[in-house]
Every structure is written in C-alpha cells, then in structure tokens.
Write an enzyme that holds these catalytic residues in place. Structure first.
Site, mmCIF file in Angstrom:
data_model
loop_
_atom_site.group_PDB
_atom_site.id
_atom_site.type_symbol
_atom_site.label_atom_id
_atom_site.label_comp_id
_atom_site.label_asym_id
_atom_site.label_seq_id
_atom_site.Cartn_x
_atom_site.Cartn_y
_atom_site.Cartn_z
ATOM 1 N N ILE A 1 11.598 -28.243 -1.813
ATOM 2 C CA ILE A 1 11.871 -26.862 -2.226
ATOM 3 C C ILE A 1 13.355 -26.692 -2.490
ATOM 4 O O ILE A 1 13.757 -26.123 -3.503
ATOM 5 C CB ILE A 1 11.368 -25.878 -1.164
ATOM 6 C CG1 ILE A 1 9.834 -25.872 -1.143
ATOM 7 C CG2 ILE A 1 11.897 -24.466 -1.429
ATOM 8 C CD1 ILE A 1 9.235 -25.052 -0.026
ATOM 9 N N GLY B 1 2.477 -35.350 4.692
ATOM 10 C CA GLY B 1 2.839 -36.698 5.105
ATOM 11 C C GLY B 1 4.229 -37.109 4.688
ATOM 12 O O GLY B 1 4.625 -38.257 4.920
ATOM 13 N N GLY C 1 3.880 -38.314 -3.605
ATOM 14 C CA GLY C 1 3.286 -37.003 -3.456
ATOM 15 C C GLY C 1 2.454 -36.665 -4.682
ATOM 16 O O GLY C 1 2.414 -37.418 -5.661
ATOM 17 N N VAL C 2 1.803 -35.512 -4.631
ATOM 18 C CA VAL C 2 0.886 -35.102 -5.698
ATOM 19 C C VAL C 2 1.569 -34.086 -6.601
ATOM 20 O O VAL C 2 2.311 -33.218 -6.138
ATOM 21 C CB VAL C 2 -0.390 -34.484 -5.097
ATOM 22 C CG1 VAL C 2 -1.324 -33.986 -6.191
ATOM 23 C CG2 VAL C 2 -1.102 -35.504 -4.222
ATOM 24 N N GLY C 3 1.313 -34.194 -7.910
ATOM 25 C CA GLY C 3 1.818 -33.190 -8.834
ATOM 26 C C GLY C 3 2.269 -33.784 -10.147
ATOM 27 O O GLY C 3 2.148 -34.997 -10.391
ATOM 28 N N ASN C 4 2.801 -32.927 -11.003
ATOM 29 C CA ASN C 4 3.172 -33.353 -12.347
ATOM 30 C C ASN C 4 4.367 -34.303 -12.367
ATOM 31 O O ASN C 4 4.408 -35.240 -13.160
ATOM 32 C CB ASN C 4 3.458 -32.125 -13.214
ATOM 33 C CG ASN C 4 2.196 -31.347 -13.520
ATOM 34 O OD1 ASN C 4 1.139 -31.921 -13.725
ATOM 35 N ND2 ASN C 4 2.289 -30.020 -13.541
ATOM 36 N N ASN D 1 3.364 -24.644 1.932
ATOM 37 C CA ASN D 1 2.156 -25.424 2.212
ATOM 38 C C ASN D 1 2.234 -26.123 3.558
ATOM 39 O O ASN D 1 1.339 -26.020 4.378
ATOM 40 C CB ASN D 1 1.912 -26.460 1.116
ATOM 41 C CG ASN D 1 1.656 -25.833 -0.232
ATOM 42 O OD1 ASN D 1 1.112 -24.740 -0.318
ATOM 43 N ND2 ASN D 1 2.060 -26.510 -1.292
ATOM 44 N N LYS E 1 12.351 -20.196 -10.547
ATOM 45 C CA LYS E 1 12.298 -18.770 -10.896
ATOM 46 C C LYS E 1 13.155 -18.471 -12.138
ATOM 47 O O LYS E 1 14.020 -17.593 -12.126
ATOM 48 C CB LYS E 1 12.742 -17.900 -9.725
ATOM 49 C CG LYS E 1 11.805 -17.942 -8.518
ATOM 50 C CD LYS E 1 10.474 -17.306 -8.808
ATOM 51 C CE LYS E 1 9.569 -17.297 -7.592
ATOM 52 N NZ LYS E 1 8.223 -16.740 -7.879
ATOM 53 N N GLU F 1 -0.946 -41.630 0.549
ATOM 54 C CA GLU F 1 -1.965 -40.709 1.047
ATOM 55 C C GLU F 1 -3.095 -40.506 0.052
ATOM 56 O O GLU F 1 -4.267 -40.441 0.420
ATOM 57 C CB GLU F 1 -1.349 -39.328 1.307
ATOM 58 C CG GLU F 1 -0.368 -39.273 2.432
ATOM 59 C CD GLU F 1 0.248 -37.898 2.508
ATOM 60 O OE1 GLU F 1 0.507 -37.459 3.637
ATOM 61 O OE2 GLU F 1 0.462 -37.250 1.463
#
Length: 506
Positions: free
Chosen positions: A365, A389, A270-273, A385, A409, A295
């Site tokens: 999440i 995929g 997946g995408v992200g840090n 979101n 949070k 992807e």
C-alpha cells in the site's frame, strides 16, 4: 469409477443430506473452520444455509453468530453473504470481501490478521480456542473413504484434525482429475517434537494425495454443483508493464553479476495484474525450467507451465480467471504432472522458503523512505485485506521485492511517504522496492543511503521534491542522524490527505 454421485463410500452415503439439514450441526457461538483460499475450494452451499438459519433464529428473537476461520480469502458466496447477514463475530486469517472490510473497520466484526504460515500452529497450540465444526469442500470420496481434495488445500488438514465435527461438500464441478495433484504432509508437530521437513526442491512430494478424515467425525455430506468464483484479470496497463520491465531488468543484472542463476530461484508471487505482468515478461524473456514455490497458481504461471518457461509450480490453491480455469480443466492431465497443491503451513513454511532461496514478489500500500512497508492498512487504521503470506516470504526470501504504482487515487496519494502509517514489513526485511518510476535495491545501504535511493528511483515526480525536502530538513534537525525524522511532520502527509483529499502541498 464415479457415476452420478461422487460419494462412493457406503458408510458415508447415509450421511448425505441437504445444506439446511447440515446447518443444524452449527450453533450460535460456534467456531467454524471452512475451506477456501483466494476464491478456490470454498463451501458453496453451507454459507447460504447458515444465512437462512440465522434469519430463522432472529425471527424467534434468538442470536446466531459464529467465529469463522478459513485458509485465506474466499468469495461473495461465503464471506459476502455471511457478513451481509451480520453472522460473523470474528474472522481470521485473511479476507478481501468489501462487506467484511466495512464491518471490520466499523467495529462490527473482530478480525485477527495472521501470517498464513502460522495459522495452523496457532490452532494446534490452542491460542484461538476450540474449533467446533469444519466445513470442507472436496472433489469426491472413494469406496474405501479416501477423500480427493478440491481446488485449494489451505488449512483443511488442520481444520479436520482440530474440529469436533466435519461437514463435507462434495462438489461435482471440481474436476475428478485433480486426484494426484495434492501433496498433504502428515509429519508436522509442535515444538519440542518438530522434525525437519524433507522438502528440498519445489517438485518434491512428501505427503499423501488424499485428505484423511476419520469417518466418525463426518456428521454430514452435502452434494453441490457450483464453480469457484473466478474473476477475469484485466490486461496489464502501462504502469504495470513498466514495473514488470524494471523487475525483469533487475533479474538480468543479478544474473550477470552472478548473484542469481540463469534459471533464477524459486518464485513466489502475489496475486494481481502487476504480478501477472511480471510472469508474462518472464515467459517472453527466454527463461527455461524456472520453478515456483508460492501460495497461488494464477494465470501467468499456468501460461509459463504451458510454454515450458516454468517446469513445476508448488502452491496451496488456484486463483484463475474463467479462461485460465477452462484451460486447466481441458488440459489437466498435462498440468497435474507439473502442479503440486500443499497445505498452507507447508506452502508458506518460513524454513523451507529460507532454504530454497525464494524470490518473493508482493504488493504494498505504501513504503517509506527508509524501506518500511505497509501492506494492510489505509491511512494507518483501516484494514484493507490482511498481511496474507507476504511476511512468510519477505522475511525469509533470498530476495524480497515489493512493487506498487508510485501514486494512487488519481495522483492524490504518494505510495512513497516519509513514514508509513502502519508497519507490516520492516526495513530489515525489505530488499527491493519497485514502482513504474524505477527500482531501489536497498541491500547493503544505511538508512540515509536508502532514503536517497528510494526517493530518487521510486517516487513520482509530483512528490519527489517534497520527499527530498523532508529528508534534508530531517537530517539538518539535529535530532539524530541514523534515521532522521521530523516527528511533527512524519505522518502529516496522511493527515493532509484526510483533511484536503491530497498529499500534495498546497
């Protein structure tokens, strides 16, 4: 070859016009399939022209709304401006725009959240209705009509095949040296005519370099010169680095046990840090000749290709920071030999993922103590979101790894809960859960065994005792010992957060 204009086909040059003129081919109530995947290869001019058209229609007391299909998320110049103009009636299959999200969750916009591998099949089967217009960004058009795709492929092949009319945006900001990087497969079919897809390695090429569009379908061409919207990735924080370290240690363990080869198996990320931290760790870990079947090509994979850690990366789009995009364009001759961009019903194909033995790494999440994962909904009802995929790879991967910080949070929310408030990936598909606290390998464990491993290895210390107490009381309740739950309390953590602002007990 290409001079000022990138539209070299004489038959198509006469169809060049402004975006406002092209927008006249799209009408109220139309369904429009646009290119775009993770902020790459989306139309840059038509969305703003459609906003202008919507305003003019409203000035005449007429309505103007469309149904919008894409490959995945796009950018503020598409999703953002069109949602802000209240121009989207229905959106699919994935989005990440805050204005879209607000309208979806307030009921102003219909949203269909689909596995990305299935969108093409849905369209071809007629489940989604008729597609009126396709709006596709491309890099250039040769004299003979061959069309060079842009920085994403996504559902473009399906859109141009299904649509009654096609509008092309020819973007001079996209490198012409993308030519040769794409592999668009024209052998797909619906059951009962489906045949095996002969893709046996991530490096295999099985299709065409070009997007095939009948000239008579093309009603307008708009010339643009605007870059993709690329956001810089922030440097991985200590939590992301620890999650990455836990995954890398797990890989080493699996190699020593003989359950993974020394060069692992094809990677999906997946995408992200956090994913970029994992990729950076792999790049420093002495690995060579890894492969990716995923992807999106993001910063970490580009660096791995440059260093030789990664030998090939197959995907459907880029998702690069400005610095990484500069690196790609400056060394595109090198990367073109190592990157393959396919349509998303191939890049996300479940059968191929199962056969290649993908290592799938995706975010979540929340996860519950038995291994069910929610990757789409906040507190059970509010879309974030979409599933994207992740399901394509999680159910079919050799290893399905889900990763997240243990709290959100500022510590008020636990990512590990008694029962997830929405299920995207069931306990049957989730093999590994990782937080900065540790890693839970769920393979071969019963539900009660999984609960102990998830709580002890992945939960934040602030919530661990609460979770252990819940599980112990659920086991003692006598309601059933296979998957023990206290139904009156299973979602009480979410209710407590909405009432008090924290999942912690007072």
């Amino acid at each position: 070859m290409f001079s000022h204009s990138r539209v070299l086909c004489p038959d198509l040059q006469q169809k060049i016009m402004t975006a406002d003129q092209a927008a006249d081919f799209i009408h109220d109530g139309d369904t429009v399939g646009m290119s775009g995947f993770t902020g790459a290869g989306y139309p840059k001019a038509l969305p703003a022209a459609l906003v202008n058209k919507a305003q003019m229609e409203r000035d005449l007391r007429k309505t103007f709304k469309i149904n919008l299909w894409t490959g995945a998320s796009t950018a503020p110049e598409l999703d953002g401006v069109m949602a802000d103009a209240h121009e989207i009636n229905l959106r699919l299959p994935y989005q990440s725009d805050p204005i879209c999200r607000e309208q979806i969750n307030s009921g102003q916009m219909h949203y269909i959240d689909l596995h990305l591998s299935e969108v093409s099949q849905y369209a071809w089967s007629g489940f989604l209705g008729e597609l009126n217009v396709a709006v596709i960004e491309v890099a250039g058009i040769h004299e003979d009509g061959r069309i060079i795709p842009s920085s994403s492929v996504g559902n473009n092949k399906t859109w141009v095949e299904q649509a009654d009319k096609v509008i092309l945006e020819v973007n001079s900001q996209q490198s012409l040296k993308l030519e040769g990087m794409h592999d668009i497969y024209y052998g797909t079919a619906l059951p009962p005519h489906r045949k095996p897809i002969l893709l046996n390695e991530p490096a295999d090429r099985i299709g065409s370099q070009y997007l095939e569009i009948p000239k008579e379908k093309i009603v307008a061409i708009v010339e643009t010169s605007a870059p993709d919207r690329n956001s810089p990735f922030s440097s991985p924080d200590a939590v992301s680095e620890q999650i990455a370290a836990n995954i890398l240690e797990f890989f080493e363990h699996e190699i020593k046990r003989g359950r993974l080869p020394a060069n692992l198996l094809p990677l999906q990320s997946g995408v992200g840090n956090i994913p970029n931290a994992v990729l950076s760790g792999l790049d420093r870990g002495g690995y060579k000749n890894l492969t990716a079947f995923t992807e999106v090509i993001q910063d970490g994979m580009l660096q791995m290709l440059k260093s030789g850690t990664l030998s090939v990366a197959s995907a459907t789009a880029f998702s690069l920071s400005p610095d990484a995009l500069k690196e790609l364009n400056e060394n595109i001759d090198f990367y073109r030999e190592k990157i393959i961009l396919r349509q998303q019903d191939i890049s996300n194909n479940p059968e191929i993922a199962r056969r290649l033995g993908i290592i799938a790494m995706n975010g979540l999440i929340e996860a519950d103590i038995y291994g069910n994962v929610n990757s789409t909904h906040i507190m059970g009802t509010r879309m974030m979101n979409g599933i994207g995929g992740s399901g394509d790879f999680a159910r079919n991967g050799y290893l399905s790894i889900f990763m997240t910080p243990s709290t959100a949070k500022n510590g008020a929310i636990s990512a590990i809960v008694p029962m997830v408030s929405h299920v995207d990936h069931t306990e049957h598909d989730v093999k590994v859960i990782v937080t900065e606290q540790g890693l839970a390998d769920l393979r071969g464990l019963s539900p009660r065994q999984r609960a102990k491993v998830v709580i002890n290895n992945c939960a934040h210390p602030d919530f661990k005792e609460q979770l252990l107490d819940y599980h112990e009381r659920a086991c003692a309740s006598g309601r059933g010992m296979h998957t023990p739950h206290l139904l009156s309390e299973a979602l009480s953590w979410h209710e407590r957060y909405e009432q008090t602002g924290s999942m912690r007990l007072a």
